[in-house]
Each structure stands twice: as structure tokens, then as C-alpha cells.
Design a protein around this motif. Sequence first.
Motif, mmCIF file in Angstrom:
data_model
loop_
_atom_site.group_PDB
_atom_site.id
_atom_site.type_symbol
_atom_site.label_atom_id
_atom_site.label_comp_id
_atom_site.label_asym_id
_atom_site.label_seq_id
_atom_site.Cartn_x
_atom_site.Cartn_y
_atom_site.Cartn_z
ATOM 1 N N LEU A 153 0.817 -1.212 0.000
ATOM 2 C CA LEU A 153 0.000 0.000 0.000
ATOM 3 C C LEU A 153 0.853 1.265 0.000
ATOM 4 O O LEU A 153 0.557 2.232 -0.698
ATOM 5 N N ALA A 154 1.929 1.255 0.779
ATOM 6 C CA ALA A 154 2.804 2.423 0.838
ATOM 7 C C ALA A 154 3.450 2.689 -0.514
ATOM 8 O O ALA A 154 3.576 3.844 -0.939
ATOM 9 N N ALA A 155 3.878 1.629 -1.195
ATOM 10 C CA ALA A 155 4.515 1.789 -2.500
ATOM 11 C C ALA A 155 3.562 2.390 -3.526
ATOM 12 O O ALA A 155 3.988 3.062 -4.467
ATOM 13 N N LEU A 156 2.268 2.158 -3.329
ATOM 14 C CA LEU A 156 1.250 2.762 -4.191
ATOM 15 C C LEU A 156 0.838 4.146 -3.682
ATOM 16 O O LEU A 156 -0.137 4.729 -4.147
ATOM 17 N N GLU A 157 1.606 4.649 -2.688
ATOM 18 C CA GLU A 157 1.411 5.964 -2.074
ATOM 19 C C GLU A 157 0.069 6.084 -1.358
ATOM 20 O O GLU A 157 -0.483 7.176 -1.219
ATOM 21 N N ARG A 158 -0.420 4.968 -0.862
ATOM 22 C CA ARG A 158 -1.624 4.967 -0.022
ATOM 23 C C ARG A 158 -1.177 4.901 1.450
ATOM 24 O O ARG A 158 -1.464 3.946 2.165
ATOM 25 N N THR A 159 -0.451 5.941 1.832
ATOM 26 C CA THR A 159 0.162 5.929 3.159
ATOM 27 C C THR A 159 -0.807 6.321 4.267
ATOM 28 O O THR A 159 -0.590 5.975 5.430
ATOM 29 N N GLN A 160 -1.869 7.034 3.937
ATOM 30 C CA GLN A 160 -2.836 7.435 4.972
ATOM 31 C C GLN A 160 -3.494 6.215 5.612
ATOM 32 O O GLN A 160 -3.649 6.153 6.832
ATOM 33 N N ILE A 161 -3.867 5.243 4.777
ATOM 34 C CA ILE A 161 -4.532 4.064 5.330
ATOM 35 C C ILE A 161 -3.556 3.242 6.166
ATOM 36 O O ILE A 161 -3.931 2.654 7.187
ATOM 37 N N VAL A 162 -2.274 3.219 5.775
ATOM 38 C CA VAL A 162 -1.261 2.536 6.586
ATOM 39 C C VAL A 162 -1.209 3.166 7.979
ATOM 40 O O VAL A 162 -1.136 2.467 8.995
ATOM 41 N N LEU A 163 -1.252 4.489 8.017
ATOM 42 C CA LEU A 163 -1.246 5.199 9.302
ATOM 43 C C LEU A 163 -2.454 4.829 10.149
ATOM 44 O O LEU A 163 -2.313 4.460 11.321
ATOM 45 N N TRP A 164 -3.635 4.893 9.583
ATOM 46 C CA TRP A 164 -4.844 4.701 10.393
ATOM 47 C C TRP A 164 -5.016 3.257 10.861
ATOM 48 O O TRP A 164 -5.508 3.013 11.969
ATOM 49 N N ILE A 165 -4.606 2.319 10.052
ATOM 50 C CA ILE A 165 -4.657 0.917 10.492
ATOM 51 C C ILE A 165 -3.729 0.714 11.688
ATOM 52 O O ILE A 165 -4.080 0.047 12.672
ATOM 53 N N THR A 166 -2.541 1.312 11.640
ATOM 54 C CA THR A 166 -1.581 1.140 12.730
ATOM 55 C C THR A 166 -2.033 1.865 13.984
ATOM 56 O O THR A 166 -1.851 1.364 15.102
ATOM 57 N N VAL A 167 -2.629 3.040 13.821
ATOM 58 C CA VAL A 167 -3.160 3.774 14.983
ATOM 59 C C VAL A 167 -4.262 2.952 15.659
ATOM 60 O O VAL A 167 -4.319 2.861 16.896
ATOM 61 N N THR A 168 -5.134 2.354 14.857
ATOM 62 C CA THR A 168 -6.197 1.508 15.418
ATOM 63 C C THR A 168 -5.599 0.336 16.193
ATOM 64 O O THR A 168 -6.051 -0.001 17.296
ATOM 65 N N ALA A 169 -4.567 -0.284 15.620
ATOM 66 C CA ALA A 169 -3.922 -1.407 16.289
ATOM 67 C C ALA A 169 -3.298 -0.979 17.611
ATOM 68 O O ALA A 169 -3.380 -1.698 18.622
ATOM 69 N N ALA A 170 -2.677 0.201 17.630
ATOM 70 C CA ALA A 170 -2.064 0.704 18.865
ATOM 71 C C ALA A 170 -3.111 0.927 19.946
ATOM 72 O O ALA A 170 -2.879 0.640 21.128
ATOM 73 N N ALA A 171 -4.272 1.434 19.549
ATOM 74 C CA ALA A 171 -5.354 1.655 20.515
ATOM 75 C C ALA A 171 -5.860 0.324 21.077
ATOM 76 O O ALA A 171 -6.095 0.191 22.290
ATOM 77 N N VAL A 172 -6.017 -0.665 20.194
ATOM 78 C CA VAL A 172 -6.457 -1.998 20.643
ATOM 79 C C VAL A 172 -5.438 -2.564 21.624
ATOM 80 O O VAL A 172 -5.795 -3.134 22.662
ATOM 81 N N ASN A 173 -4.160 -2.408 21.316
ATOM 82 C CA ASN A 173 -3.105 -2.931 22.178
ATOM 83 C C ASN A 173 -3.139 -2.285 23.555
ATOM 84 O O ASN A 173 -2.983 -2.964 24.579
ATOM 85 N N ALA A 174 -3.321 -0.971 23.602
ATOM 86 C CA ALA A 174 -3.346 -0.259 24.881
ATOM 87 C C ALA A 174 -4.508 -0.733 25.752
ATOM 88 O O ALA A 174 -4.337 -0.995 26.956
ATOM 89 N N VAL A 175 -5.678 -0.861 25.139
ATOM 90 C CA VAL A 175 -6.862 -1.296 25.891
ATOM 91 C C VAL A 175 -6.684 -2.737 26.382
ATOM 92 O O VAL A 175 -6.965 -3.052 27.553
#
Length: 454
Positions: A153-175
Motif C-alpha cells: 500500500l505504501a509503494a502505491l502511495e496509499r500511506t494514509q490508510i497505513v497510518l490509520w490501520i496502525t493507529v487503530t492497532a495501537a489503541a487496541v493494544n493499549a486497551v
Amino acid sequence: MNKVMTYRGHFRAIAVLGLPLIGGHLAQFAIGLTDTIMLGWYGVEALAAVTLASSYFFVLFLFGAGFGWAVMPMVATAAAEEDETSIRRSTRMGLWLSLIYAALMMPLLWWSHPILIALKQEPEVAETASKYLRVAGWGLFPALIVMVLKSYLAALERTQIVLWITVTAAAVNAVANYALIFGNWGAPELGVMGAAIASVLTQVVSLVFVVIYAVRVLPEHNLFQRFWRPDWEMFVSVLRLGVPIGLTTLAEVSLFAMSAIMMGWLGQVPLAAHGIALNLASATFMVHLGLSNAATIRAGNALGRRDRPHLEKGAIAVTGMSLVMSVLTVILFLTCAEPLISLFMEPDDPLRPQILAIGTGLLAMAALFQLVDGAQVIALGLLRGLQDAKIPMVMAGLSYWVVGIPASYYFGFVQGMDGIGVWLGLVLGLACAAVLLMARFWLRSVRMIAVPAE
């Protein structure tokens, strides 16, 4: 001829592409940071065990992530050439290789205890770390698949979705950590095992989101259609690029893993201080890593378009951005060491003064290696974009294993400098890599792209 972009245009393009990648890396880092902070609250022994276990896990993970790193420049170059078929083929074989690798590594995660004991770790810490790895190790499968798909996804310059997926994962991890480590909200108090379960859950959530996005938003690539069919030609291509990239990453990460092992020889308190200082240094490194990823993508695009002026100006721009970040980090670490380290400990922890004393010295050393750490990862990003990986692998191996690790042992134990000496070895290894890799890019690799005739 291709239109030559100004430096201002390069700064802007790198920022647009790189900032979401930096945010994604910081969010990914926050997952490990959450483990460290919450386990630090839970107890120093738990923190020391997970510091050791995480170093062990990430040595294996980051070698396997080489296949994901390989997919990034291959997809970026194929995208510049408008070759949709190669985009699908390289991504799919990256997934194949990641799954095969994860299966091969599971025995090392399941039977980690005798390995940790052989590395002369304290028996109690090794026992707890091995129990953590027996659970957290299953996260290697989804983690490596996610790595490949994020690179795609990043190579196709779809970096925003990479960010939001990782942010969601970080929130799940914290909880999940808060619930399972301490037994909050009616969950059982599982301590270190709770952190392990939370880690696997986080990776699975990331996998679900990234697969859904890839299938629904980019259906033209049909990544999972007839997924079981081999593509041996592309399999070998990804393997040839992914193995040296993985070994290069392994060389660097094992330098830090060996430093954790050496700190473990010094005792539980130095190891805990090392874990805190390394987490702080890793946080700032995520900025350089995001810029490095942007460099890989843009260098891959330049390779696909055979645009050497674009590559050269972009390389200068991204290196300058990394340098500015390094200077800011040096100032932060030298002026705010104690408040930063205090974030990881309870105010009334009886070991707090000892950890603060050791950690402050280690952060001063971390400030020293910011410039060279940033330079070496930017150089690696540019080289990967040009799919130049074999010679950089040798350079990294020499820098980290022949210079860095022996220097850490020599200064830490032979010269009796303890933790400061161990970290001085890190500085020397990273400095050697920065010089060799930058020289490789500017004196050899950049000339792979011929300048078009007027």
C-alpha cells in the motif's frame, strides 16, 4: 525528458508521502512502548523479561520482514512502469515467503528458554521471557503478512490508510494491555502473559483491517485470487531481494539485541534502564525510518522512470530532513533525560534512583548516535529503492558484527565501562555503516540510472 523537480518540490513530496509513514511507525512503536510502560508499572522483573523477549522476537520478525521491505521497491518501480501484473505478482510472492518463514521460525519461539539460558540470562528472567514468547510468537504470522501488505500500500502511495490501520492497532493494544496485565474491567490479572495475548490480538486486528482494505479498495490487483498457485519466477525475485534486506536488518537489530544480552549480564536494573533508553531512542528513530521508506518509494519510482536527476535531488532532500531531526533529538536527550526516563517508572519504585542514574548516561550515548543512525537508515532506504541489497548487506554485517558488537564487549567489559561502554559500541557500529552505505549510494548505486541524452 522528465521534468526536474525543485528542492522545495522534493521536500513537499517527501513530507506528504513520509509523514503518514512516520506516524504509522510511531503508532507501531507505541505498541511496544505501551508494553514497556505498563509492565514497568507492574514490576521491574516483568519489564526486564519482556525487554529481553521483545529483542529476541524482533530479531526473528525483522529478518522475515525483509520480504515485506523487498515488496516496497518492487511495487514502486512496477507502478512507475504501469505494470499492474508485476504489482500483484511481487506482493503475492512476498506473502508466500512471509508465511513460509513464520512457520520455520516457530520452533525458535516455542523453545526459546534453553536458548536464553545459553546466552547467560538470569534464570528467572529467561523463564518469564520464554513464557511470553510461547504466546506472543504466534503473532509472527499476522505481523509478517501485515508487513507485506503495508509495504504494498505504501509503494502505491496509499500511506494514509497505513497510518490509520496502525493507529487503530495501537489503541487496541493499549486497551487489551490495560485489561489483561492488571486485571481491569473484570478481566483476569495475567501480567506478562496478558501483554503477550494483547500483542497477538493487536496483530490479528491489523491483519483484518489491511486485508479488507486491499480487497475492497484495490480489487483490480486480485491479490488473493488463486493465492495457492505458485509463481516461481517472481518467488525467486522477491527471495533474492528479500533475503539480503532481511539479513541487513538482522545485522542491525542483532547489534541491539546483543546489547540487550550484554546489559542482562550486568543485571536486572541495567537491563531495565537499557530497555527504557532504547525505547526513547527507538521513538525518534521512527521518524528516520519513515523518511527512509519514503526514500525507498521515490527511488523506486525514479528507477522505473529512469530519472536520475529526480533521484539525486530527492536523496539530498531526504538526507537533509533526517539531519534536522537528528539535531533536534540530540538537544532533547541531553536536556530532558530524567523527565523522559521517569515516564516509564512509578514515583515510589525503590529501584528508581538506580535506573535513573544508568538511564541518563545511556541517553547521552543515544544522543551521540542519532546523526549516524539517521544517515545509515536513509542510505539503506535509497539503496533498497534501487534494489541494491547484496553489497549493502555485506557492509552492514561488517559494521555491526565486526565493529559494533566487539566494540560493545570491549568497552563494556574489558575496559569496565559497563552500560556506557556497551552503548559506545553501538555508536561505532552505526557510524561505520553510515559512512559505507552513503558512499555506496553516491559513488556507485546512483550511477546505475543513466542520464538521458539531451
